[in-house]
Scaffold this motif. Structure first.
Motif, PDB file in Angstrom:
ATOM      1  N   SER A  66      39.917  22.140  38.466  1.00 19.87           N
ATOM      2  CA  SER A  66      40.760  21.216  37.699  1.00 19.87           C
ATOM      3  C   SER A  66      41.094  19.953  38.484  1.00 19.87           C
ATOM      4  O   SER A  66      41.723  19.045  37.950  1.00 19.87           O
ATOM      5  N   GLY A  67      40.712  19.908  39.760  1.00 20.92           N
ATOM      6  CA  GLY A  67      41.016  18.735  40.580  1.00 20.92           C
ATOM      7  C   GLY A  67      42.431  18.739  41.123  1.00 20.92           C
ATOM      8  O   GLY A  67      42.918  17.724  41.600  1.00 20.92           O
ATOM      9  N   SER A  68      43.111  19.875  41.047  1.00 18.92           N
ATOM     10  CA  SER A  68      44.508  19.935  41.493  1.00 18.92           C
ATOM     11  C   SER A  68      44.655  20.247  42.977  1.00 18.92           C
ATOM     12  O   SER A  68      45.769  20.243  43.488  1.00 18.92           O
ATOM     13  N   GLY A 100      43.733  10.763  55.354  1.00 20.19           N
ATOM     14  CA  GLY A 100      44.600  11.863  55.748  1.00 20.19           C
ATOM     15  C   GLY A 100      45.709  12.067  54.734  1.00 20.19           C
ATOM     16  O   GLY A 100      45.601  11.638  53.583  1.00 20.19           O
ATOM     17  N   SER A 101      46.771  12.700  55.172  1.00 19.74           N
ATOM     18  CA  SER A 101      47.963  12.880  54.345  1.00 19.74           C
ATOM     19  C   SER A 101      49.163  12.831  55.274  1.00 19.74           C
ATOM     20  O   SER A 101      49.818  13.839  55.528  1.00 19.74           O
ATOM     21  N   PRO A 102      49.398  11.623  55.849  1.00 20.22           N
ATOM     22  CA  PRO A 102      50.485  11.477  56.827  1.00 20.22           C
ATOM     23  C   PRO A 102      51.825  11.904  56.247  1.00 20.22           C
ATOM     24  O   PRO A 102      52.033  11.772  55.040  1.00 20.22           O
ATOM     25  N   PRO A 103      52.727  12.408  57.034  1.00 18.21           N
ATOM     26  CA  PRO A 103      52.629  12.509  58.484  1.00 18.21           C
ATOM     27  C   PRO A 103      51.948  13.801  58.943  1.00 18.21           C
ATOM     28  O   PRO A 103      51.610  13.934  60.108  1.00 18.21           O
ATOM     29  N   ASP A 104      51.742  14.746  58.054  1.00 25.52           N
ATOM     30  CA  ASP A 104      51.209  16.052  58.460  1.00 25.52           C
ATOM     31  C   ASP A 104      49.743  16.011  58.865  1.00 25.52           C
ATOM     32  O   ASP A 104      49.334  16.662  59.816  1.00 25.52           O
ATOM     33  N   ILE A 105      48.946  15.284  58.115  1.00 27.36           N
ATOM     34  CA  ILE A 105      47.512  15.218  58.387  1.00 27.36           C
ATOM     35  C   ILE A 105      47.184  13.767  58.722  1.00 27.36           C
ATOM     36  O   ILE A 105      47.229  12.905  57.847  1.00 27.36           O
ATOM     37  N   VAL A 119      39.622   4.820  49.559  1.00 30.05           N
ATOM     38  CA  VAL A 119      40.594   5.521  50.390  1.00 30.05           C
ATOM     39  C   VAL A 119      41.965   5.471  49.716  1.00 30.05           C
ATOM     40  O   VAL A 119      42.673   6.474  49.639  1.00 30.05           O
ATOM     41  N   SER A 120      42.332   4.307  49.196  1.00 30.97           N
ATOM     42  CA  SER A 120      43.626   4.153  48.516  1.00 30.97           C
ATOM     43  C   SER A 120      43.709   5.018  47.266  1.00 30.97           C
ATOM     44  O   SER A 120      44.731   5.635  46.994  1.00 30.97           O
ATOM     45  N   GLU A 121      42.622   5.040  46.503  1.00 29.61           N
ATOM     46  CA  GLU A 121      42.599   5.858  45.287  1.00 29.61           C
ATOM     47  C   GLU A 121      42.724   7.338  45.634  1.00 29.61           C
ATOM     48  O   GLU A 121      43.460   8.076  44.982  1.00 29.61           O
ATOM     49  N   GLU A 122      42.006   7.773  46.670  1.00 33.08           N
ATOM     50  CA  GLU A 122      42.075   9.178  47.081  1.00 33.08           C
ATOM     51  C   GLU A 122      43.478   9.507  47.570  1.00 33.08           C
ATOM     52  O   GLU A 122      44.033  10.557  47.254  1.00 33.08           O
ATOM     53  N   ARG A 123      44.075   8.585  48.316  1.00 33.95           N
ATOM     54  CA  ARG A 123      45.439   8.781  48.822  1.00 33.95           C
ATOM     55  C   ARG A 123      46.421   8.909  47.649  1.00 33.95           C
ATOM     56  O   ARG A 123      47.290   9.788  47.649  1.00 33.95           O
ATOM     57  N   ALA A 124      46.270   8.043  46.642  1.00 35.42           N
ATOM     58  CA  ALA A 124      47.146   8.095  45.470  1.00 35.42           C
ATOM     59  C   ALA A 124      46.965   9.419  44.729  1.00 35.42           C
ATOM     60  O   ALA A 124      47.945  10.037  44.298  1.00 35.42           O
ATOM     61  N   ARG A 125      45.721   9.872  44.594  1.00 33.23           N
ATOM     62  CA  ARG A 125      45.452  11.148  43.919  1.00 33.23           C
ATOM     63  C   ARG A 125      46.099  12.298  44.679  1.00 33.23           C
ATOM     64  O   ARG A 125      46.741  13.168  44.095  1.00 33.23           O
ATOM     65  N   LEU A 126      45.964  12.275  45.999  1.00 31.72           N
ATOM     66  CA  LEU A 126      46.543  13.345  46.812  1.00 31.72           C
ATOM     67  C   LEU A 126      48.066  13.300  46.803  1.00 31.72           C
ATOM     68  O   LEU A 126      48.716  14.341  46.803  1.00 31.72           O
ATOM     69  N   ASP A 127      48.638  12.094  46.777  1.00 36.47           N
ATOM     70  CA  ASP A 127      50.098  11.984  46.663  1.00 36.47           C
ATOM     71  C   ASP A 127      50.576  12.600  45.355  1.00 36.47           C
ATOM     72  O   ASP A 127      51.592  13.301  45.324  1.00 36.47           O
ATOM     73  N   GLU A 128      49.840  12.334  44.293  1.00 41.99           N
ATOM     74  CA  GLU A 128      50.199  12.897  42.989  1.00 41.99           C
ATOM     75  C   GLU A 128      50.096  14.421  43.015  1.00 41.99           C
ATOM     76  O   GLU A 128      50.962  15.125  42.496  1.00 41.99           O
ATOM     77  N   LEU A 129      49.036  14.943  43.638  1.00 47.85           N
ATOM     78  CA  LEU A 129      48.882  16.391  43.761  1.00 47.85           C
ATOM     79  C   LEU A 129      50.032  16.991  44.556  1.00 47.85           C
ATOM     80  O   LEU A 129      50.557  18.052  44.204  1.00 47.85           O
ATOM     81  N   LYS A 131      53.073  15.796  44.815  1.00 46.69           N
ATOM     82  CA  LYS A 131      54.266  15.770  43.951  1.00 46.69           C
ATOM     83  C   LYS A 131      54.228  16.933  42.951  1.00 46.69           C
ATOM     84  O   LYS A 131      55.237  17.601  42.736  1.00 46.69           O
ATOM     85  N   GLN A 132      53.056  17.152  42.351  1.00 45.89           N
ATOM     86  CA  GLN A 132      52.925  18.236  41.389  1.00 45.89           C
ATOM     87  C   GLN A 132      53.193  19.578  42.049  1.00 45.89           C
ATOM     88  O   GLN A 132      53.857  20.435  41.480  1.00 45.89           O
ATOM     89  N   ARG A 133      52.691  19.734  43.258  1.00 41.75           N
ATOM     90  CA  ARG A 133      52.892  20.992  43.982  1.00 41.75           C
ATOM     91  C   ARG A 133      54.364  21.186  44.317  1.00 41.75           C
ATOM     92  O   ARG A 133      54.903  22.285  44.187  1.00 41.75           O
ATOM     93  N   GLU A 134      55.021  20.109  44.753  1.00 43.23           N
ATOM     94  CA  GLU A 134      56.452  20.193  45.062  1.00 43.23           C
ATOM     95  C   GLU A 134      57.259  20.528  43.816  1.00 43.23           C
ATOM     96  O   GLU A 134      58.196  21.318  43.872  1.00 43.23           O
ATOM     97  N   MET A 135      56.870  19.931  42.682  1.00 43.70           N
ATOM     98  CA  MET A 135      57.562  20.230  41.423  1.00 43.70           C
ATOM     99  C   MET A 135      57.356  21.684  41.032  1.00 43.70           C
ATOM    100  O   MET A 135      58.295  22.358  40.602  1.00 43.70           O
ATOM    101  N   ALA A 136      56.136  22.179  41.186  1.00 41.69           N
ATOM    102  CA  ALA A 136      55.846  23.581  40.861  1.00 41.69           C
ATOM    103  C   ALA A 136      56.650  24.509  41.755  1.00 41.69           C
ATOM    104  O   ALA A 136      57.187  25.520  41.297  1.00 41.69           O
ATOM    105  N   ALA A 137      56.762  24.155  43.033  1.00 46.15           N
ATOM    106  CA  ALA A 137      57.549  24.973  43.964  1.00 46.15           C
ATOM    107  C   ALA A 137      59.020  24.962  43.568  1.00 46.15           C
ATOM    108  O   ALA A 137      59.695  25.991  43.633  1.00 46.15           O
ATOM    109  N   ALA A 138      59.527  23.810  43.133  1.00 47.67           N
ATOM    110  CA  ALA A 138      60.919  23.716  42.709  1.00 47.67           C
ATOM    111  C   ALA A 138      61.163  24.560  41.460  1.00 47.67           C
ATOM    112  O   ALA A 138      62.192  25.236  41.347  1.00 47.67           O
ATOM    113  N   VAL A 139      60.219  24.533  40.531  1.00 50.24           N
ATOM    114  CA  VAL A 139      60.335  25.340  39.314  1.00 50.24           C
ATOM    115  C   VAL A 139      60.338  26.825  39.675  1.00 50.24           C
ATOM    116  O   VAL A 139      61.161  27.597  39.170  1.00 50.24           O
TER     117      VAL A 139
END
Length: 176
Positions: A66-68, A100-105, A119-129, A131-139
């Motif tokens: 799914s690209g998530s 990468g995924s600063p600051p961790d990676i 690189v910017s597009e990939e970074r934006a996609r990963l930032d969105e992922l 956020k989605q993961r953090e939201m799922a963890a919060a839920v």
């Protein structure tokens, strides 16, 4: 257990089985793409753990293809079965890219042929992922809290009934 298996043919995603699954274990498919995983992400250079589900014993769930998640997970988890444990090693282009995924990676130096926009597009996609993961963890955390509150309320109701039964015999003695 064995040698690392090159899952992509270019050394981009390598899998080394640590513990094999049972022979009759199921594997993801188009009909069953949802997987639950425990993982520990480490940096290849330092061995530093940047993310893990082991500390709080959480489970990370996602749908393969799914690209998530990073591409390496889509590739590797498709080859695994329930109960299997494997060490997956991947090149940046199968993970977070040169950004990468600063600051961790940490970011890598841009490679020949990679454009800043990709690189910017990939970074934006990963930032969105992320956020989605953090939201799922919060839920999940909120659901866990609600379950605990429901358990506490049920325990209180049971205790109240027990207390009522104990107290129900009082005052039923002989009248004077």
């Amino acid at each position: 257990m064995g040698d690392a298996i090159d899952l992509t043919g270019d050394g981009g995603v390598m899998k080394k089985i640590v513990r094999r699954a049972k022979a009759d274990a199921v594997e993801p498919s188009d009909d069953l793409p949802l997987v639950d995983v425990h993982y520990e992400g480490t940096l290849a250079d330092t061995g530093e753990v940047f993310d893990t589900t082991h500390e709080d014993n959480t489970i990370f769930s996602f749908e393969i293809g799914s690209g998530s998640v990073i591409r390496a997970w889509d590739v590797a988890l498709r080859t695994m079965k329930v109960g299997e444990v494997a060490k997956i090693t991947c090149k940046p282009e199968y993970a977070y890219g040169s950004a990468g995924s600063p600051p961790d990676i940490p970011a890598e130096y841009p490679r020949k042929g990679s454009s800043m926009s990709s690189v910017s597009e990939e970074r934006a996609r990963l930032d969105e992922l992320k956020k989605q993961r953090e939201m799922a963890a919060a839920v999940k955390e909120e659901e866990k809290k609600k379950r605990e509150e429901a358990k506490a309320a049920a325990a209180a109701r049971i205790q109240a009934k027990l207390d009522a039964k104990k107290g129900g015999g009082k005052g039923k003695g002989k009248s004077k």
